[in-house]
Design a protein around this motif. Structure first.
Motif, PDB file in Angstrom:
ATOM      1  N   TYR A   1      -0.886   3.365  10.278  1.00 17.84           N
ATOM      2  CA  TYR A   1      -0.803   3.423   8.814  1.00 17.84           C
ATOM      3  C   TYR A   1       0.653   3.512   8.356  1.00 17.84           C
ATOM      4  O   TYR A   1       1.028   2.938   7.329  1.00 17.84           O
ATOM      5  N   GLN A   2       1.466   4.216   9.132  1.00 20.48           N
ATOM      6  CA  GLN A   2       2.891   4.283   8.768  1.00 20.48           C
ATOM      7  C   GLN A   2       3.555   2.908   8.901  1.00 20.48           C
ATOM      8  O   GLN A   2       4.388   2.535   8.079  1.00 20.48           O
ATOM      9  N   ALA A   3       3.146   2.178   9.938  1.00 16.62           N
ATOM     10  CA  ALA A   3       3.683   0.812  10.099  1.00 16.62           C
ATOM     11  C   ALA A   3       3.252  -0.061   8.928  1.00 16.62           C
ATOM     12  O   ALA A   3       4.028  -0.897   8.431  1.00 16.62           O
ATOM     13  N   THR A   4       2.023   0.137   8.456  1.00 20.09           N
ATOM     14  CA  THR A   4       1.544  -0.640   7.304  1.00 20.09           C
ATOM     15  C   THR A   4       2.316  -0.241   6.055  1.00 20.09           C
ATOM     16  O   THR A   4       2.668  -1.099   5.231  1.00 20.09           O
ATOM     17  N   GLU A   5       2.598   1.045   5.941  1.00 17.77           N
ATOM     18  CA  GLU A   5       3.321   1.520   4.754  1.00 17.77           C
ATOM     19  C   GLU A   5       4.727   0.934   4.683  1.00 17.77           C
ATOM     20  O   GLU A   5       5.240   0.662   3.597  1.00 17.77           O
ATOM     21  N   GLU A   6       5.339   0.726   5.845  1.00 17.50           N
ATOM     22  CA  GLU A   6       6.666   0.104   5.855  1.00 17.50           C
ATOM     23  C   GLU A   6       6.606  -1.312   5.290  1.00 17.50           C
ATOM     24  O   GLU A   6       7.547  -1.795   4.670  1.00 17.50           O
ATOM     25  N   LEU A   7       5.460  -1.975   5.526  1.00 20.10           N
ATOM     26  CA  LEU A   7       5.302  -3.346   5.026  1.00 20.10           C
ATOM     27  C   LEU A   7       4.857  -3.361   3.564  1.00 20.10           C
ATOM     28  O   LEU A   7       5.151  -4.290   2.823  1.00 20.10           O
ATOM     29  N   LEU A   8       4.099  -2.331   3.180  1.00 19.38           N
ATOM     30  CA  LEU A   8       3.575  -2.245   1.808  1.00 19.38           C
ATOM     31  C   LEU A   8       3.950  -0.886   1.216  1.00 19.38           C
ATOM     32  O   LEU A   8       3.092  -0.001   1.079  1.00 19.38           O
ATOM     33  N   PRO A   9       5.226  -0.701   0.881  1.00 16.09           N
ATOM     34  CA  PRO A   9       5.638   0.636   0.442  1.00 16.09           C
ATOM     35  C   PRO A   9       4.964   1.094  -0.846  1.00 16.09           C
ATOM     36  O   PRO A   9       4.875   2.295  -1.097  1.00 16.09           O
ATOM     37  N   ALA A  10       4.475   0.141  -1.631  1.00 20.13           N
ATOM     38  CA  ALA A  10       3.917   0.542  -2.930  1.00 20.13           C
ATOM     39  C   ALA A  10       2.401   0.714  -2.904  1.00 20.13           C
ATOM     40  O   ALA A  10       1.801   1.012  -3.936  1.00 20.13           O
ATOM     41  N   ALA A  11       1.779   0.541  -1.745  1.00 25.42           N
ATOM     42  CA  ALA A  11       0.308   0.614  -1.710  1.00 25.42           C
ATOM     43  C   ALA A  11      -0.155   2.067  -1.829  1.00 25.42           C
ATOM     44  O   ALA A  11       0.134   2.875  -0.937  1.00 25.42           O
ATOM     45  N   PRO A  12      -0.875   2.394  -2.896  1.00 27.25           N
ATOM     46  CA  PRO A  12      -1.236   3.800  -3.105  1.00 27.25           C
ATOM     47  C   PRO A  12      -2.255   4.327  -2.099  1.00 27.25           C
ATOM     48  O   PRO A  12      -2.241   5.505  -1.750  1.00 27.25           O
ATOM     49  N   PHE A  13      -3.134   3.443  -1.615  1.00 27.34           N
ATOM     50  CA  PHE A  13      -4.185   3.937  -0.718  1.00 27.34           C
ATOM     51  C   PHE A  13      -3.630   4.406   0.628  1.00 27.34           C
ATOM     52  O   PHE A  13      -4.244   5.229   1.305  1.00 27.34           O
ATOM     53  N   LEU A  14      -2.441   3.897   0.989  1.00 27.15           N
ATOM     54  CA  LEU A  14      -1.879   4.284   2.279  1.00 27.15           C
ATOM     55  C   LEU A  14      -1.428   5.740   2.292  1.00 27.15           C
ATOM     56  O   LEU A  14      -1.454   6.398   3.335  1.00 27.15           O
ATOM     57  N   VAL A  15      -1.036   6.241   1.133  1.00 28.91           N
ATOM     58  CA  VAL A  15      -0.635   7.652   1.050  1.00 28.91           C
ATOM     59  C   VAL A  15      -1.830   8.528   1.422  1.00 28.91           C
ATOM     60  O   VAL A  15      -1.710   9.467   2.221  1.00 28.91           O
ATOM     61  N   ALA A  16      -2.983   8.182   0.870  1.00 31.54           N
ATOM     62  CA  ALA A  16      -4.203   8.947   1.171  1.00 31.54           C
ATOM     63  C   ALA A  16      -4.587   8.786   2.640  1.00 31.54           C
ATOM     64  O   ALA A  16      -5.001   9.753   3.294  1.00 31.54           O
ATOM     65  N   ASP A  17      -4.437   7.563   3.161  1.00 32.80           N
ATOM     66  CA  ASP A  17      -4.784   7.329   4.567  1.00 32.80           C
ATOM     67  C   ASP A  17      -3.902   8.164   5.492  1.00 32.80           C
ATOM     68  O   ASP A  17      -4.390   8.778   6.451  1.00 32.80           O
ATOM     69  N   ILE A  18      -2.594   8.170   5.189  1.00 36.07           N
ATOM     70  CA  ILE A  18      -1.656   8.903   6.052  1.00 36.07           C
ATOM     71  C   ILE A  18      -1.925  10.408   5.977  1.00 36.07           C
ATOM     72  O   ILE A  18      -1.922  11.105   6.991  1.00 36.07           O
ATOM     73  N   GLU A  19      -2.190  10.877   4.774  1.00 36.18           N
ATOM     74  CA  GLU A  19      -2.491  12.301   4.600  1.00 36.18           C
ATOM     75  C   GLU A  19      -3.768  12.672   5.387  1.00 36.18           C
ATOM     76  O   GLU A  19      -3.815  13.700   6.065  1.00 36.18           O
ATOM     77  N   ARG A  20      -4.759  11.808   5.314  1.00 38.66           N
ATOM     78  CA  ARG A  20      -6.035  12.098   5.974  1.00 38.66           C
ATOM     79  C   ARG A  20      -5.878  12.161   7.493  1.00 38.66           C
ATOM     80  O   ARG A  20      -6.347  13.098   8.126  1.00 38.66           O
ATOM     81  N   VAL A  21      -5.183  11.157   8.067  1.00 44.77           N
ATOM     82  CA  VAL A  21      -5.080  11.171   9.534  1.00 44.77           C
ATOM     83  C   VAL A  21      -4.052  12.192  10.025  1.00 44.77           C
ATOM     84  O   VAL A  21      -4.060  12.554  11.202  1.00 44.77           O
ATOM     85  N   SER A  22      -3.196  12.662   9.111  1.00 47.33           N
ATOM     86  CA  SER A  22      -2.228  13.693   9.515  1.00 47.33           C
ATOM     87  C   SER A  22      -2.882  15.065   9.564  1.00 47.33           C
ATOM     88  O   SER A  22      -2.614  15.863  10.465  1.00 47.33           O
ATOM     89  N   HIS A  23      -3.711  15.343   8.567  1.00 46.94           N
ATOM     90  CA  HIS A  23      -4.238  16.706   8.471  1.00 46.94           C
ATOM     91  C   HIS A  23      -5.758  16.780   8.330  1.00 46.94           C
ATOM     92  O   HIS A  23      -6.325  17.858   8.461  1.00 46.94           O
TER      93      HIS A  23
END
Lengths: 448, 238
Positions: A202-224
């Motif tokens: 998901y972090q690799a995807t975020e680097e490609l799509l820095p403005a995608a809001p759903f990735l913030v939720a995805d990263i938070e979910r798999v982190s904690h």
């Protein structure tokens, strides 16, 4: 008729025969226009039949792209297994064809680039693996993870090749389609024991799509957090929207970069040099139709829930990777023109065709020879313009989804319904293709 | 026309270059330009692994796994001599729940992660001291409890997870975690990466843990000479 006149006539005849044999009857894009139109008008059986007839001619240089279109038809017709099998065959064939063939290269310098066996554009090689992932997910998903890795590996491979050919400047154009690391994240997350891998993906995807809001939720979910609450599962909706990139022939002015490369090619072949200016040359260009709508609204059991969001812009991917090699394509067209003109001059000289009529005839043949050339517009023509996605966490059980086009945050088309069965702690995948306002074929669900 | 005889009486020497060029073009095309096939071969057990040029592969992971598991089993062997024994006098096998492999290294493990898991799992299962719980049971337990693997060390979570497995007939004596880490040293266009595999064995009854590690160092270079320049054997004498 004098002896020279007879010789010129004989040579002219040979040239005409050669030209006729070397040129195609029509360009690729013209040949496939009708079956593709049948696809877009949702006449999948007829489209399949027509593409099938074209693909039976195995020796055609565009048979692989015809098969890609067939794979697309099979996917949206609810035959992901057939689609996957076909895509796998093409992937292996293209991997083989990536090796250079000097014979084909030489032939293409006398005719046009369509003489070369088609090994796919770089964006097509990546998207082929993306569609392998999707078609696998729509069945048992057993190979889906391998396909995501293959997409990432292929991107690295193509980046290395592009870098060695065109320098570091093109690296920005060669980026993995964001859907590939994202899918890897989805698949690692659902294993419930590989959250670290999911986070990386998901972090690799975020680097490609820095403005995608759903990735913030995805990263938070798999982190904690965890994949889903107990008694819940996840529905991943993938929507393919719009008509995707395809190639069309344009007349372009030779750029200085292209002239420089062409000069290198020509100087290897003979003593000729490239003139500083040239009449416009025929080259392919990537174009796409505008998006028919913005996003896809999703209602769960009749309740408006959310919308899909852009995950991969196929047009941008195609445009960027194709532009990186544009100078090379142009240079080949220029070199071809110089070689053809040179060949006519040499023929004239060899045949001593100094008489005005003979010279005119030879010039006419030379013009005809050049006119037979057309840009290589072979491409995977049924790709979507954009792939969007939505993640829904739902209680276990059966749910009804309504998918409707949305423009400016307002529904603007007839909703399409599908039923999904959500399993505790598992993913269910939904895939549909909206080239226009209505979906083509059926909306696929791996767990209906 | 005057040119007619010239055409046919042209000395052969003048047309020869053209003919030769055309022939050469065809020959070069056929001989050099033919696309090759892809081949594969089986690697014998005593043959060395390929050394990955950009990242770690079998040449790094296989020795790491062999060494850490051997160390862990060796420690367990010693401990079992003072541990519980069956009425027949044999040491009682302790059940191990291998939770998973955590990748904290700088590289994506790709398809190697599951390979590492399976290799460790199999080697533990072959030992006399331990009995590994099936991965499918572990996954089912994680799914039912919705616990993250890294949260199992919280006492309540550990009790919940162990009770689920115990209910399914798989009592848990130990939790096992494998963690791969890396440390990178850069020097111009060369780099050295140290890979460290750590196995942590946690006693679910007491909370005590043992830890075993193995490391492999690897150099990456942008040219073949990079190795000779950076790892010159004569440098060690200075």
């Amino acid at each position: 008729m004098s002896a020279t006149g007879g010789s010129v006539a004989a040579c002219s005849l040979a040239l005409i025969l050669g030209i006729t044999a070397s040129c195609g009857c029509s360009t690729h894009s013209h040949r496939l226009a009708q079956p593709r139109q049948l696809f877009y008008s949702n006449q999948l059986d007829q489209a399949h039949e027509q593409f099938d007839k074209l693909s039976e001619k195995k020796r055609r240089s565009d048979s692989s792209v015809v098969e890609l279109d067939l794979a697309m038809i099979e996917l949206v017709s609810g035959q992901p297994r057939a689609c996957e099998q076909r895509l796998r065959d093409i992937r292996d064939r293209w991997d083989h064809l990536e090796q250079d063939s000097a014979l084909e290269s030489a032939t293409s310098m006398l005719t046009d680039d369509q003489r070369k066996a088609y090994s796919g554009e770089d964006y097509e090689k990546l998207l082929l693996r993306v569609f392998l992932t999707l078609s696998s997910l729509m069945q048992d998903g057993v190979d889906a993870e391998s396909y995501t890795l293959q997409t990432i590996d292929k991107t690295d491979d193509l980046r290395e090749k592009a870098k060695s050919k065109w320098g570091d400047g093109v690296l920005e154009s060669y980026r993995v389609p964001p859907i590939a690391p994202y899918m890897r994240g989805v698949l690692r997350e659902v294993s419930l024991s590989n959250y670290d891998d999911a986070l990386r993906a998901y972090q690799a995807t975020e680097e490609l799509l820095p403005a995608a809001p759903f990735l913030v939720a995805d990263i938070e979910r798999v982190s904690h957090g965890v994949h889903s609450s107990p008694g819940h599962g996840v529905v991943d909706v993938f929507s393919m929207i719009g008509r995707g990139p395809y190639k069309t022939e344009v007349a372009a002015q030779a750029t200085s970069d292209a002239l420089l490369i062409a000069d290198r090619i020509v100087s290897v072949i003979g003593q000729y040099s490239v003139p500083p200016t040239l009449a416009p040359i025929k080259v392919p260009e990537i174009v796409s139709s505008p998006m028919p709508f913005d996003v896809l609204g999703v209602r769960v059991n009749g309740v408006p829930t959310s919308t899909t969001l852009p995950l991969t812009d196929l047009h941008a991917l195609a445009h960027q990777t194709f532009n990186a090699k544009r100078s090379d394509i142009m240079a080949r067209a220029i070199a071809r023109r110089v070689i053809k003109k040179g060949a006519v001059y040499v023929a004239k000289d060899q045949l001593n065709a100094s008489a005005p009529i003979a010279s005119l005839a030879m010039d006419g043949l030379g013009v005809a020879w050049e006119a037979t050339e057309s840009a290589d517009t072979r491409c995977w023509g049924l790709l979507p313009r954009e792939i969007q996605m939505l993640r829904l966490e739902l209680p276990s059980g059966t749910h009804s989804l309504d998918l409707e086009p949305v423009v400016n945050e307002r529904p603007c088309g007839r909703p399409t319904q599908c039923t999904v069965r959500v399993e505790d702690g598992r993913n269910t995948y939904v895939l549909g293709y909206w080239p226009d306002m209505q979906p083509i074929g059926q909306v696929l669900v791996n767990n209906p | 026309m005057a040119t007619s005889p010239m055409l046919f009486k042209r000395p052969f020497g003048k047309t020869q270059p053209l003919v030769l060029c055309a022939g050469a073009l065809v020959l070069v095309g056929v001989a050099v330009g033919c696309r090759g096939y892809q081949y594969g071969h089986l690697i014998k057990n005593d043959q060395p692994d390929l050394v990955g040029s950009h990242s770690a592969g079998a040449e790094v992971f296989n020795p790491l796994i062999d060494e850490t598991v051997a160390k862990m089993l060796g420690t367990a062997e010693v401990a079992s001599q003072h541990g519980l024994v069956s009425p027949e006098g044999m040491p009682i096998q302790r059940s191990v729940c291998f939770v998973g492999v955590e990748n904290k290294s700088a590289e994506e493990l790709g398809d190697f992660k599951d390979q590492i898991y399976q290799q460790i799992d199999t080697q533990i299962n072959r030992s006399q001291a331990f009995r590994a719980i099936s991965r499918r049971m572990v996954d089912a337990g994680l799914q039912e409890t919705r616990l993250r693997p890294d949260s199992l060390l919280v006492p309540d979570n550990m009790n919940l997870f162990c009770s689920v497995l115990q209910r399914d007939g798989q009592p848990v004596d130990y939790l096992l975690y494998a963690t791969l880490t890396s440390g990178t040293t850069e020097r111009n266009k060369s780099s050295q990466r140290d890979y460290l595999l750590t196995l942590e064995l946690i006693d679910t009854h007491t909370g005590a843990y043992t830890k075993e590690q193995a490391s492999v160092r690897k150099g990456y270079h942008s040219s073949y000479l990079g190795k000779a320049v950076n790892y010159n054997p004569f440098k060690a004498w200075k």
